[in-house]
Design a protein around this motif. Structure first.
Motif, PDB file in Angstrom:
ATOM      1  N   VAL A  61     -10.275  -2.267   2.076  1.00 33.54           N
ATOM      2  CA  VAL A  61     -10.195  -0.898   0.848  1.00 33.54           C
ATOM      3  C   VAL A  61     -10.311  -2.057  -0.481  1.00 33.54           C
ATOM      4  O   VAL A  61     -10.243  -2.911  -1.129  1.00 33.54           O
ATOM      5  CB  VAL A  61      -8.308  -1.320   0.151  1.00 33.54           C
ATOM      6  CG1 VAL A  61      -8.055  -0.451  -0.693  1.00 33.54           C
ATOM      7  CG2 VAL A  61      -8.320  -1.004   1.927  1.00 33.54           C
ATOM      8  N   THR A  64      -6.238  -4.929   5.088  1.00 33.14           N
ATOM      9  CA  THR A  64      -4.984  -4.175   5.677  1.00 33.14           C
ATOM     10  C   THR A  64      -4.958  -3.611   6.864  1.00 33.14           C
ATOM     11  O   THR A  64      -7.118  -4.296   7.934  1.00 33.14           O
ATOM     12  CB  THR A  64      -4.767  -3.101   4.925  1.00 33.14           C
ATOM     13  OG1 THR A  64      -3.585  -2.901   5.366  1.00 33.14           O
ATOM     14  CG2 THR A  64      -5.243  -2.145   4.759  1.00 33.14           C
ATOM     15  N   VAL A 111      -4.414   3.306   6.748  1.00 36.19           N
ATOM     16  CA  VAL A 111      -5.384   3.641   5.756  1.00 36.19           C
ATOM     17  C   VAL A 111      -6.077   4.755   6.480  1.00 36.19           C
ATOM     18  O   VAL A 111      -7.873   4.953   6.463  1.00 36.19           O
ATOM     19  CB  VAL A 111      -5.770   2.903   4.556  1.00 36.19           C
ATOM     20  CG1 VAL A 111      -5.529   2.352   4.151  1.00 36.19           C
ATOM     21  CG2 VAL A 111      -6.484   2.060   5.917  1.00 36.19           C
ATOM     22  N   ILE A 114       1.327  -1.461  -0.030  1.00 41.18           N
ATOM     23  CA  ILE A 114      -0.211  -0.269  -0.036  1.00 41.18           C
ATOM     24  C   ILE A 114       0.581   1.304  -0.183  1.00 41.18           C
ATOM     25  O   ILE A 114       1.792   1.294   0.484  1.00 41.18           O
ATOM     26  CB  ILE A 114      -1.395   0.396   1.219  1.00 41.18           C
ATOM     27  CG1 ILE A 114      -2.265  -1.331   0.754  1.00 41.18           C
ATOM     28  CG2 ILE A 114      -1.364   1.079   0.955  1.00 41.18           C
ATOM     29  CD1 ILE A 114      -2.474  -1.104   2.132  1.00 41.18           C
ATOM     30  N   GLY A 164      -0.167  -5.335   2.576  1.00 41.24           N
ATOM     31  CA  GLY A 164      -1.546  -6.021   2.554  1.00 41.24           C
ATOM     32  C   GLY A 164      -2.054  -7.238   2.044  1.00 41.24           C
ATOM     33  O   GLY A 164      -0.805  -7.786   1.646  1.00 41.24           O
ATOM     34  N   TYR A 220      -4.085   6.367  -1.566  1.00 43.27           N
ATOM     35  CA  TYR A 220      -3.220   5.987  -1.652  1.00 43.27           C
ATOM     36  C   TYR A 220      -3.251   4.470  -2.829  1.00 43.27           C
ATOM     37  O   TYR A 220      -4.869   5.220  -3.827  1.00 43.27           O
ATOM     38  CB  TYR A 220      -3.797   4.495  -0.685  1.00 43.27           C
ATOM     39  CG  TYR A 220      -3.835   5.242   0.585  1.00 43.27           C
ATOM     40  CD1 TYR A 220      -2.455   5.331   1.096  1.00 43.27           C
ATOM     41  CD2 TYR A 220      -5.226   5.945   1.180  1.00 43.27           C
ATOM     42  CE1 TYR A 220      -2.748   5.707   2.270  1.00 43.27           C
ATOM     43  CE2 TYR A 220      -4.761   6.818   2.400  1.00 43.27           C
ATOM     44  CZ  TYR A 220      -4.012   6.635   3.345  1.00 43.27           C
ATOM     45  OH  TYR A 220      -2.731   7.016   4.783  1.00 43.27           O
ATOM     46  N   VAL A 242      -1.841   1.171  -4.738  1.00 37.82           N
ATOM     47  CA  VAL A 242      -1.612  -0.315  -4.300  1.00 37.82           C
ATOM     48  C   VAL A 242      -0.807  -1.606  -5.433  1.00 37.82           C
ATOM     49  O   VAL A 242      -1.339  -1.216  -6.605  1.00 37.82           O
ATOM     50  CB  VAL A 242      -2.938  -1.873  -4.054  1.00 37.82           C
ATOM     51  CG1 VAL A 242      -2.941  -2.920  -4.027  1.00 37.82           C
ATOM     52  CG2 VAL A 242      -3.795  -0.925  -3.024  1.00 37.82           C
ATOM     53  N   VAL A 275      -6.495   3.208  -5.012  1.00 33.24           N
ATOM     54  CA  VAL A 275      -7.816   3.068  -3.723  1.00 33.24           C
ATOM     55  C   VAL A 275      -8.705   3.785  -4.414  1.00 33.24           C
ATOM     56  O   VAL A 275      -8.835   5.112  -4.696  1.00 33.24           O
ATOM     57  CB  VAL A 275      -6.875   3.156  -2.824  1.00 33.24           C
ATOM     58  CG1 VAL A 275      -8.257   3.140  -1.694  1.00 33.24           C
ATOM     59  CG2 VAL A 275      -5.940   1.633  -2.615  1.00 33.24           C
TER      60      VAL A 275
END
Length: 239
Positions: free
Chosen positions: A108, A64, A69, A44, A54, A74, A76, A92
């Motif tokens: 997420v 996660t 977060v 992340i 995560g 964010y 991934v 995200v």
């Protein structure tokens, strides 16, 4: 970001009755691994920098830690053992964190689904906590020493400890590791795996990372996780 709440309890618990599980044979630890060995592992990130780990639950969903977060912006990275290159990077789209204070778990939703390969795979949720004395596996890009911040994914086998070893009194968290074998800063949110199932999410540990770490129990929060996934996916469908 790495939680440090139980250092004093560790010192006190060294005087408690009962066995502490320690390695009695060679344990593989702190070694680089290929992403094929933990294809559910993701990084992340924010602004291209690794923050936390995560686990892939489905093509759209990552599990996660809640403390990983807080806010927006964010991304991934999936399908790579390198935290700064290769694989695929997906934004995200939405986040659900547990509403309870100290319940360090989050869901997420990605902006687009991942494509599954031998390097990108989901992991099922465990239904029960592993018993003390069993061996679990944790992976991540966290610090391997005070000065070392690896680019390559690391993996280590850990003993599941009795809860008192981490100062725990409730089943919502799991204690795993031993002296010199523990998750560290940067591993937060990553997977603790037992019997090829996700049993824990890296949550916290001692400041110097020399003792066992604390993991949010996936079995304990399993119902919340599944409900949160339904909610976050339904909200997307209703847009």
């Amino acid at each position: 970001m790495f939680i440090q709440s139980f250092l004093l309890l560790l010192a006190l618990n060294s005087l408690s009755a009962g066995p502490v599980i320690r390695p009695e044979e060679r344990i593989i630890g702190g070694q680089p691994i290929g992403i094929e060995e933990a294809p559910w592992q993701v990084s992340i990130q924010r602004d291209g920098k690794h923050l936390c780990g995560g686990s892939i639950y489905s093509a759209d969903i990552i599990i996660t830690a809640a403390h990983c977060v807080q806010g927006q912006g964010y991304q991934v990275r999936a399908g790579s053992a390198l935290k700064n290159s290769n694989g695929s990077v997906v934004d995200v789209a939405a986040i659900r964190t547990h509403e309870g204070l100290g319940n360090d778990i989050a869901i997420v939703r990605l902006s687009k689904p991942l494509e599954f390969t031998n390097q990108v795979q989901p992991i099922p949720l465990a239904k029960t906590n592993p018993p003390p004395g069993s061996i679990a596996f944790v992976s991540g890009w966290g610090s391997s020493s005070y000065y070392s911040h690896p680019i390559d994914l690391q993996g280590v086998n850990l003993y599941i400890q009795w809860p008192y070893y981490c100062g725990l009194t409730e089943p919502s968290r799991i204690c795993a590791g031993s002296f010199g074998r523990a998750a560290c800063k940067g591993d937060s949110g990553g997977p603790l795996v037992f019997d090829q199932q996700l049993v824990g999410v890296v949550s916290g540990g001692t400041k110097d990372c020399t003792y066992s770490s604390i993991y949010t129990s996936v079995p304990y929060f399993r119902e919340w996780i599944l409900n949160a996934i339904d909610e976050i996916m339904s909200a997307n469908r209703n847009k």
